[in-house]
Design a protein around this motif. Structure first.
Motif, mmCIF file in Angstrom:
data_model
loop_
_atom_site.group_PDB
_atom_site.id
_atom_site.type_symbol
_atom_site.label_atom_id
_atom_site.label_comp_id
_atom_site.label_asym_id
_atom_site.label_seq_id
_atom_site.Cartn_x
_atom_site.Cartn_y
_atom_site.Cartn_z
ATOM 1 N N ASN A 33 0.814 -1.220 0.000
ATOM 2 C CA ASN A 33 0.000 0.000 0.000
ATOM 3 C C ASN A 33 0.848 1.272 0.000
ATOM 4 O O ASN A 33 0.415 2.310 0.508
ATOM 5 C CB ASN A 33 -0.930 0.001 1.228
ATOM 6 N N SER A 34 2.033 1.191 -0.566
ATOM 7 C CA SER A 34 2.872 2.383 -0.655
ATOM 8 C C SER A 34 3.609 2.397 -1.985
ATOM 9 O O SER A 34 3.984 1.349 -2.514
ATOM 10 C CB SER A 34 3.875 2.434 0.505
ATOM 11 N N HIS A 35 3.819 3.592 -2.513
ATOM 12 C CA HIS A 35 4.555 3.784 -3.762
ATOM 13 C C HIS A 35 5.477 4.975 -3.572
ATOM 14 O O HIS A 35 5.081 6.007 -3.028
ATOM 15 C CB HIS A 35 3.596 4.064 -4.928
ATOM 16 N N ARG A 36 6.709 4.825 -4.041
ATOM 17 C CA ARG A 36 7.693 5.908 -3.889
ATOM 18 C C ARG A 36 8.353 6.168 -5.232
ATOM 19 O O ARG A 36 8.847 5.232 -5.874
ATOM 20 C CB ARG A 36 8.736 5.525 -2.841
ATOM 21 N N TYR A 37 8.357 7.423 -5.656
ATOM 22 C CA TYR A 37 8.882 7.789 -6.970
ATOM 23 C C TYR A 37 9.890 8.923 -6.850
ATOM 24 O O TYR A 37 9.700 9.869 -6.076
ATOM 25 C CB TYR A 37 7.752 8.249 -7.892
ATOM 26 N N SER A 59 -6.501 0.622 5.578
ATOM 27 C CA SER A 59 -7.379 1.792 5.531
ATOM 28 C C SER A 59 -6.764 2.957 4.762
ATOM 29 O O SER A 59 -7.476 3.877 4.352
ATOM 30 C CB SER A 59 -7.696 2.253 6.964
ATOM 31 N N MET A 60 -5.433 2.927 4.556
ATOM 32 C CA MET A 60 -4.759 4.033 3.884
ATOM 33 C C MET A 60 -3.689 3.538 2.928
ATOM 34 O O MET A 60 -3.165 2.443 3.073
ATOM 35 C CB MET A 60 -4.082 4.958 4.923
ATOM 36 N N ARG A 61 -3.394 4.378 1.910
ATOM 37 C CA ARG A 61 -2.271 4.155 1.006
ATOM 38 C C ARG A 61 -1.345 5.368 1.084
ATOM 39 O O ARG A 61 -1.786 6.479 1.355
ATOM 40 C CB ARG A 61 -2.739 3.982 -0.449
ATOM 41 N N LEU A 62 -0.053 5.126 0.849
ATOM 42 C CA LEU A 62 0.929 6.200 0.905
ATOM 43 C C LEU A 62 1.609 6.340 -0.450
ATOM 44 O O LEU A 62 2.123 5.370 -0.996
ATOM 45 C CB LEU A 62 1.979 5.909 1.980
ATOM 46 N N VAL A 63 1.622 7.554 -0.987
ATOM 47 C CA VAL A 63 2.306 7.848 -2.246
ATOM 48 C C VAL A 63 3.337 8.931 -1.960
ATOM 49 O O VAL A 63 3.003 10.013 -1.479
ATOM 50 C CB VAL A 63 1.327 8.311 -3.340
ATOM 51 N N VAL A 64 4.599 8.627 -2.247
ATOM 52 C CA VAL A 64 5.702 9.553 -1.963
ATOM 53 C C VAL A 64 6.353 9.985 -3.271
ATOM 54 O O VAL A 64 6.697 9.144 -4.112
ATOM 55 C CB VAL A 64 6.758 8.886 -1.053
ATOM 56 N N VAL A 65 6.522 11.285 -3.432
ATOM 57 C CA VAL A 65 7.229 11.828 -4.594
ATOM 58 C C VAL A 65 8.446 12.579 -4.061
ATOM 59 O O VAL A 65 8.316 13.508 -3.254
ATOM 60 C CB VAL A 65 6.345 12.764 -5.429
#
Length: 331
Positions: A33-37, A59-65
Motif C-alpha cells: 500500500n505504498s509507492h515511492r517515486y 485503511s490508507m495508502r501512501l504515495v511519496v514523490v
C-alpha cells in the motif's frame, strides 16, 4: 489533511517520512500500500492514477514523490547565467487538481531537500498541505539533538561527549546517528563518556593527532599533553605519534624551502599535496615561524627519542613528555 510536504535536512526528512510509513500499518501492509517515486520517474497524469487507487487490506495508502520541487525549481545557474527550461514546470501546473481529487484513503507526501520559499510548486501545494520545514540543527540546537537521540536509545551522555561529537562531526546527522548507535551499544547501561568518543569515533581520534602535533611543534605544552593523553588512552603508540610529528616537520621544511624560492601559495599546496585550506595555511605559518636551526634540533630530538625507546633506554610516556619539553626549550 492527507497531503504533506517534508523538506530540509535529508536525515530529518527521511526520519519524518518513516513516521508516515508507520501510520499505514505493519511492514507487510506497507509493502502493498505504498509507492515511492523519484521526480524523473513519474508524470502528473501517472500520479493522478496512482493516487486514485484504493488500499488493499488497509485503511490508507501512501504515495511519496521525492525531489520534485528542487527538480523543477527555477534557479539561476551561477556558472552560465541561464535559467532552467520553464517547460519542465508546465507539466505540473495541474497539481492542485490532483490534490483536490485525492481520495480520503490516499496520503500524498512530497519530500525534498532545502527548497526556496519562492518555489513555484511549493506555492501551489502549500495552501492544500501540511508543510514541515526541517532545517539542519546547529550549535546549541545540534547539542540538544544529540542528547535527544541518545535519550531515544534509553541511554545517557555526558556534556563533554556531546561537545566532542558536535565539534568534530558537525551537523552531519546521519553520521552522528550512526556513531551514537555504536556508542550506545558500547556504553551499555552507563552514560556515554568522552573517553568512549575518543576511542570509537574516527573523526575525533584522527583530529586529536593533528591537534597534538601542532601543539607540540608550537610549544603549547598544556594542549599537547592533553591531546597526547587522549591519544594514548585510545591506543596510539609512540611510533605513530613520532611519525606524525616527523610528517609535519617534513611538510614545514619543504614549505620553508619553497617559500624562499618565491613559489605561489596555490602551487605550494599542490606540491605538498595539502588540499585543505586550513591545513595549508597552518603549515605556511609554521614554515615562516620556524628557523632552520630549530627544525634541525627537532629532527635530531625525534631520532634520539625513537632510538632510545626501541633500544629500551627510555619508556614511551617519558619520551612523550621529553618531546613536549624539547619543543618548549626551542621556542
Amino acid at each position: 489533511m492527507s497531503v504533506h510536504v517534508l523538506h530540509g535536512d535529508s536525515f530529518l526528512v527521511q526520519e519524518s517520512l518513516k513516521e508516515k510509513y508507520a501510520e499505514i500499518g505493519p511492514l507487510d501492509v506497507v509493502d502493498s500500500n505504498s509507492h515511492r517515486y523519484q521526480a524523473d520517474q513519474i508524470k502528473l497524469e501517472d500520479l493522478r492514477v496512482v493516487c486514485a487507487a484504493l488500499p488493499f487490506l488497509a485503511s490508507m495508502r501512501l504515495v511519496v514523490v521525492e525531489g520534485l520541487m528542487s527538480e523543477i525549481e527555477e534557479v539561476r545557474f551561477r556558472s552560465r547565467g541561464k535559467r532552467r527550461d520553464p517547460k519542465r514546470f508546465s507539466g505540473w501546473d495541474g497539481i492542485v487538481d490532483v490534490i483536490q481529487e485525492l481520495p480520503p484513503t490516499t496520503s500524498l507526501v512530497f519530500v525534498d531537500g532545502v527548497v526556496r520559499p519562492d518555489n513555484k510548486l511549493l506555492a501551489l501545494i502549500k495552501p492544500h498541505a501540511v508543510v514541515r520545514t526541517l532545517p539542519t540543527p546547529k550549535r546549541d540546537e545540534l547539542s540538544r539533538w544529540v542528547r535527544d537521540r541518545v535519550r531515544m536509545r534509553a541511554t545517557k551522555i555526558t556534556p563533554g561527549a556531546v561537545q566532542l561529537l558536535s565539534h568534530h562531526i558537525g551537523p552531519n546527522l546521519r553520521l552522528l546517528d550512526l556513531e551514537l548507535e555504536k556508542l550506545s551499544l558500547f556504553a551499555s547501561d552507563r552514560p556515554i563518556e568522552e573517553r568512549d568518543v575518543e576511542e570509537l569515533v574516527p573523526q575525533v581520534r584522527d583530529i586529536s593527532i593533528f591537534v597534538a602535533v601542532d601543539a607540540i611543534l608550537e610549544g603549547r605544552s598544556g594542549t599537547a599533553l592533553l591531546a597526547l593523553s587522549q591519544l594514548r588512552r585510545s591506543g596510539a603508540n609512540l611510533s605513530y605519534i613520532l611519525a606524525m610529528v616527523a610528517r609535519q616537520l617534513r611538510l614545514i621544511t619543504l614549505a620553508k624551502e619553497m617559500l624562499s624560492s618565491g613559489m605561489a601559495t596555490r602551487e605550494l599546496g599542490s606540491r605538498l599535496e595539502i588540499r585543505a585550506e586550513f591545513a595549508l595555511k597552518k603549515t605556511i605559518e609554521q614554515a615562516k615561524k620556524f628557523t632552520w636551526e630549530r627544525l634541525k634540533i627537532l629532527y635530531e630530538s625525534l631520532l634520539e627519542m625513537d632510538l632510545a625507546v626501541k633500544e629500551g633506554r627510555m619508556a614511551e610516556d617519558i619520551a612523550i613528555e621529553l618531546m613536549v619539553g624539547t619543543s618548549l626549550v626551542e621556542q
